[in-house]
Design a protein around this motif. Structure first.
Motif, PDB file in Angstrom:
ATOM      1  N   ASP A 100       0.809  -1.224   0.000  1.00  0.00           N
ATOM      2  CA  ASP A 100       0.000   0.000   0.000  1.00  0.00           C
ATOM      3  C   ASP A 100       0.843   1.276   0.000  1.00  0.00           C
ATOM      4  O   ASP A 100       0.293   2.372  -0.087  1.00  0.00           O
ATOM      5  CB  ASP A 100      -0.905   0.046   1.238  1.00  0.00           C
ATOM      6  N   LEU A 101       2.149   1.136   0.121  1.00  0.00           N
ATOM      7  CA  LEU A 101       3.022   2.292   0.273  1.00  0.00           C
ATOM      8  C   LEU A 101       3.001   3.201  -0.952  1.00  0.00           C
ATOM      9  O   LEU A 101       3.147   2.745  -2.087  1.00  0.00           O
ATOM     10  CB  LEU A 101       4.457   1.816   0.528  1.00  0.00           C
ATOM     11  N   VAL A 102       2.798   4.505  -0.702  1.00  0.00           N
ATOM     12  CA  VAL A 102       2.891   5.538  -1.729  1.00  0.00           C
ATOM     13  C   VAL A 102       3.917   6.546  -1.228  1.00  0.00           C
ATOM     14  O   VAL A 102       3.834   7.021  -0.095  1.00  0.00           O
ATOM     15  CB  VAL A 102       1.532   6.228  -1.975  1.00  0.00           C
ATOM     16  N   LEU A 103       4.879   6.852  -2.069  1.00  0.00           N
ATOM     17  CA  LEU A 103       5.990   7.706  -1.658  1.00  0.00           C
ATOM     18  C   LEU A 103       5.699   9.186  -1.885  1.00  0.00           C
ATOM     19  O   LEU A 103       5.239   9.586  -2.961  1.00  0.00           O
ATOM     20  CB  LEU A 103       7.256   7.314  -2.421  1.00  0.00           C
ATOM     21  N   TYR A 104       5.969   9.976  -0.850  1.00  0.00           N
ATOM     22  CA  TYR A 104       5.886  11.428  -0.894  1.00  0.00           C
ATOM     23  C   TYR A 104       7.181  11.979  -0.326  1.00  0.00           C
ATOM     24  O   TYR A 104       7.777  11.373   0.554  1.00  0.00           O
ATOM     25  CB  TYR A 104       4.738  11.943  -0.019  1.00  0.00           C
ATOM     26  N   LYS A 105       7.588  13.126  -0.811  1.00  0.00           N
ATOM     27  CA  LYS A 105       8.740  13.817  -0.236  1.00  0.00           C
ATOM     28  C   LYS A 105       8.358  15.278  -0.088  1.00  0.00           C
ATOM     29  O   LYS A 105       7.972  15.919  -1.065  1.00  0.00           O
ATOM     30  CB  LYS A 105       9.981  13.656  -1.109  1.00  0.00           C
ATOM     31  N   ASP A 106       8.444  15.771   1.129  1.00  0.00           N
ATOM     32  CA  ASP A 106       8.065  17.147   1.426  1.00  0.00           C
ATOM     33  C   ASP A 106       6.640  17.438   0.970  1.00  0.00           C
ATOM     34  O   ASP A 106       6.345  18.517   0.439  1.00  0.00           O
ATOM     35  CB  ASP A 106       9.052  18.142   0.803  1.00  0.00           C
ATOM     36  N   GLY A 107       5.751  16.478   1.146  1.00  0.00           N
ATOM     37  CA  GLY A 107       4.345  16.643   0.809  1.00  0.00           C
ATOM     38  C   GLY A 107       4.021  16.543  -0.669  1.00  0.00           C
ATOM     39  O   GLY A 107       2.886  16.776  -1.069  1.00  0.00           O
ATOM     40  N   VAL A 108       4.993  16.197  -1.490  1.00  0.00           N
ATOM     41  CA  VAL A 108       4.796  16.092  -2.934  1.00  0.00           C
ATOM     42  C   VAL A 108       4.893  14.626  -3.356  1.00  0.00           C
ATOM     43  O   VAL A 108       5.840  13.927  -2.980  1.00  0.00           O
ATOM     44  CB  VAL A 108       5.855  16.942  -3.690  1.00  0.00           C
ATOM     45  N   LEU A 109       3.912  14.205  -4.135  1.00  0.00           N
ATOM     46  CA  LEU A 109       3.917  12.843  -4.647  1.00  0.00           C
ATOM     47  C   LEU A 109       5.148  12.612  -5.519  1.00  0.00           C
ATOM     48  O   LEU A 109       5.453  13.407  -6.405  1.00  0.00           O
ATOM     49  CB  LEU A 109       2.652  12.588  -5.478  1.00  0.00           C
ATOM     50  N   CYS A 110       5.849  11.535  -5.266  1.00  0.00           N
ATOM     51  CA  CYS A 110       7.052  11.175  -6.033  1.00  0.00           C
ATOM     52  C   CYS A 110       6.648  10.203  -7.140  1.00  0.00           C
ATOM     53  O   CYS A 110       6.810   8.984  -7.002  1.00  0.00           O
ATOM     54  CB  CYS A 110       8.086  10.533  -5.116  1.00  0.00           C
ATOM     55  N   GLN A 111       6.122  10.720  -8.237  1.00  0.00           N
ATOM     56  CA  GLN A 111       5.553   9.874  -9.287  1.00  0.00           C
ATOM     57  C   GLN A 111       6.580   8.923  -9.884  1.00  0.00           C
ATOM     58  O   GLN A 111       6.337   7.723  -9.994  1.00  0.00           O
ATOM     59  CB  GLN A 111       4.921  10.720 -10.390  1.00  0.00           C
ATOM     60  N   LYS A 112       7.729   9.437 -10.268  1.00  0.00           N
ATOM     61  CA  LYS A 112       8.756   8.593 -10.881  1.00  0.00           C
ATOM     62  C   LYS A 112       9.200   7.493  -9.915  1.00  0.00           C
ATOM     63  O   LYS A 112       9.319   6.323 -10.287  1.00  0.00           O
ATOM     64  CB  LYS A 112       9.952   9.453 -11.290  1.00  0.00           C
ATOM     65  N   TYR A 141       6.767   0.463  -7.667  1.00  0.00           N
ATOM     66  CA  TYR A 141       5.735  -0.490  -8.078  1.00  0.00           C
ATOM     67  C   TYR A 141       6.354  -1.634  -8.887  1.00  0.00           C
ATOM     68  O   TYR A 141       6.067  -2.811  -8.656  1.00  0.00           O
ATOM     69  CB  TYR A 141       4.653   0.225  -8.896  1.00  0.00           C
ATOM     70  N   LYS A 142       7.211  -1.270  -9.820  1.00  0.00           N
ATOM     71  CA  LYS A 142       7.889  -2.270 -10.664  1.00  0.00           C
ATOM     72  C   LYS A 142       8.787  -3.178  -9.816  1.00  0.00           C
ATOM     73  O   LYS A 142       8.756  -4.401  -9.961  1.00  0.00           O
ATOM     74  CB  LYS A 142       8.708  -1.546 -11.731  1.00  0.00           C
ATOM     75  N   LEU A 143       9.572  -2.589  -8.921  1.00  0.00           N
ATOM     76  CA  LEU A 143      10.479  -3.378  -8.074  1.00  0.00           C
ATOM     77  C   LEU A 143       9.716  -4.292  -7.132  1.00  0.00           C
ATOM     78  O   LEU A 143      10.117  -5.444  -6.912  1.00  0.00           O
ATOM     79  CB  LEU A 143      11.409  -2.455  -7.291  1.00  0.00           C
ATOM     80  N   LYS A 144       8.617  -3.796  -6.552  1.00  0.00           N
ATOM     81  CA  LYS A 144       7.801  -4.629  -5.651  1.00  0.00           C
ATOM     82  C   LYS A 144       7.290  -5.864  -6.384  1.00  0.00           C
ATOM     83  O   LYS A 144       7.365  -6.983  -5.864  1.00  0.00           O
ATOM     84  CB  LYS A 144       6.598  -3.845  -5.109  1.00  0.00           C
ATOM     85  N   LYS A 145       6.763  -5.654  -7.572  1.00  0.00           N
ATOM     86  CA  LYS A 145       6.224  -6.767  -8.364  1.00  0.00           C
ATOM     87  C   LYS A 145       7.331  -7.754  -8.734  1.00  0.00           C
ATOM     88  O   LYS A 145       7.159  -8.966  -8.613  1.00  0.00           O
ATOM     89  CB  LYS A 145       5.557  -6.197  -9.616  1.00  0.00           C
ATOM     90  N   GLU A 146       8.465  -7.232  -9.173  1.00  0.00           N
ATOM     91  CA  GLU A 146       9.567  -8.103  -9.580  1.00  0.00           C
ATOM     92  C   GLU A 146      10.162  -8.856  -8.394  1.00  0.00           C
ATOM     93  O   GLU A 146      10.546 -10.024  -8.540  1.00  0.00           O
ATOM     94  CB  GLU A 146      10.627  -7.282 -10.310  1.00  0.00           C
ATOM     95  N   LEU A 147      10.246  -8.217  -7.237  1.00  0.00           N
ATOM     96  CA  LEU A 147      10.737  -8.906  -6.036  1.00  0.00           C
ATOM     97  C   LEU A 147       9.816 -10.064  -5.687  1.00  0.00           C
ATOM     98  O   LEU A 147      10.271 -11.183  -5.424  1.00  0.00           O
ATOM     99  CB  LEU A 147      10.857  -7.928  -4.858  1.00  0.00           C
ATOM    100  N   TYR A 148       8.527  -9.802  -5.672  1.00  0.00           N
ATOM    101  CA  TYR A 148       7.546 -10.835  -5.352  1.00  0.00           C
ATOM    102  C   TYR A 148       7.680 -12.017  -6.324  1.00  0.00           C
ATOM    103  O   TYR A 148       7.708 -13.174  -5.903  1.00  0.00           O
ATOM    104  CB  TYR A 148       6.137 -10.234  -5.420  1.00  0.00           C
ATOM    105  N   ASN A 149       7.785 -11.706  -7.591  1.00  0.00           N
ATOM    106  CA  ASN A 149       7.934 -12.765  -8.605  1.00  0.00           C
ATOM    107  C   ASN A 149       9.257 -13.511  -8.472  1.00  0.00           C
ATOM    108  O   ASN A 149       9.319 -14.727  -8.669  1.00  0.00           O
ATOM    109  CB  ASN A 149       7.781 -12.192 -10.012  1.00  0.00           C
ATOM    110  N   ALA A 150      10.334 -12.787  -8.135  1.00  0.00           N
ATOM    111  CA  ALA A 150      11.643 -13.427  -7.965  1.00  0.00           C
ATOM    112  C   ALA A 150      11.609 -14.423  -6.805  1.00  0.00           C
ATOM    113  O   ALA A 150      12.188 -15.508  -6.894  1.00  0.00           O
ATOM    114  CB  ALA A 150      12.728 -12.376  -7.722  1.00  0.00           C
ATOM    115  N   ILE A 151      10.925 -14.060  -5.748  1.00  0.00           N
ATOM    116  CA  ILE A 151      10.796 -14.994  -4.610  1.00  0.00           C
ATOM    117  C   ILE A 151      10.012 -16.225  -5.043  1.00  0.00           C
ATOM    118  O   ILE A 151      10.394 -17.349  -4.727  1.00  0.00           O
ATOM    119  CB  ILE A 151      10.161 -14.310  -3.399  1.00  0.00           C
TER     120      ILE A 151
END
Length: 90
Positions: A57-69, A75-85
């Protein structure tokens, strides 16, 4: 990439945006992956994906600004980590 490689990349990204609690969690995973010869750490990593307020559920913000990139990368790393396991934990 290996499970450890994904954990390292996620830890770096989390640290960069100041999400230090989750970054510390991944530091611990990296240490356990380096020390352990069995697959018990995979269960710990997979367990952070479920439930309300989970890593998934984690969404990254820095100084109150959404970190889109960074969120797109995470999101990509989370999915790939899960699949790698899934690929190595049989």
């Amino acid at each position: 990439m290996t499970v450890k490689d994904y954990c390292i990349e996620i830890q770096k990204l989390l640290t960069e945006v100041g999400e230090l609690n989750w970054a510390k969690c991944f530091e611990n995973f990296i240490s356990e992956l380096e020390m352990s010869k069995d697959n018990s750490i995979y269960r710990k990593i997979i367990s952070i994906y479920g439930g309300m307020g989970s890593f998934d559920d984690l969404v990254l913000y820095k100084d109150g600004v959404l970190c889109q990139k960074e969120n797109d990368t995470l999101y990509k790393l989370k999915k790939e980590l899960y699949n790698a396991i899934g690929d190595v934990w049989k």
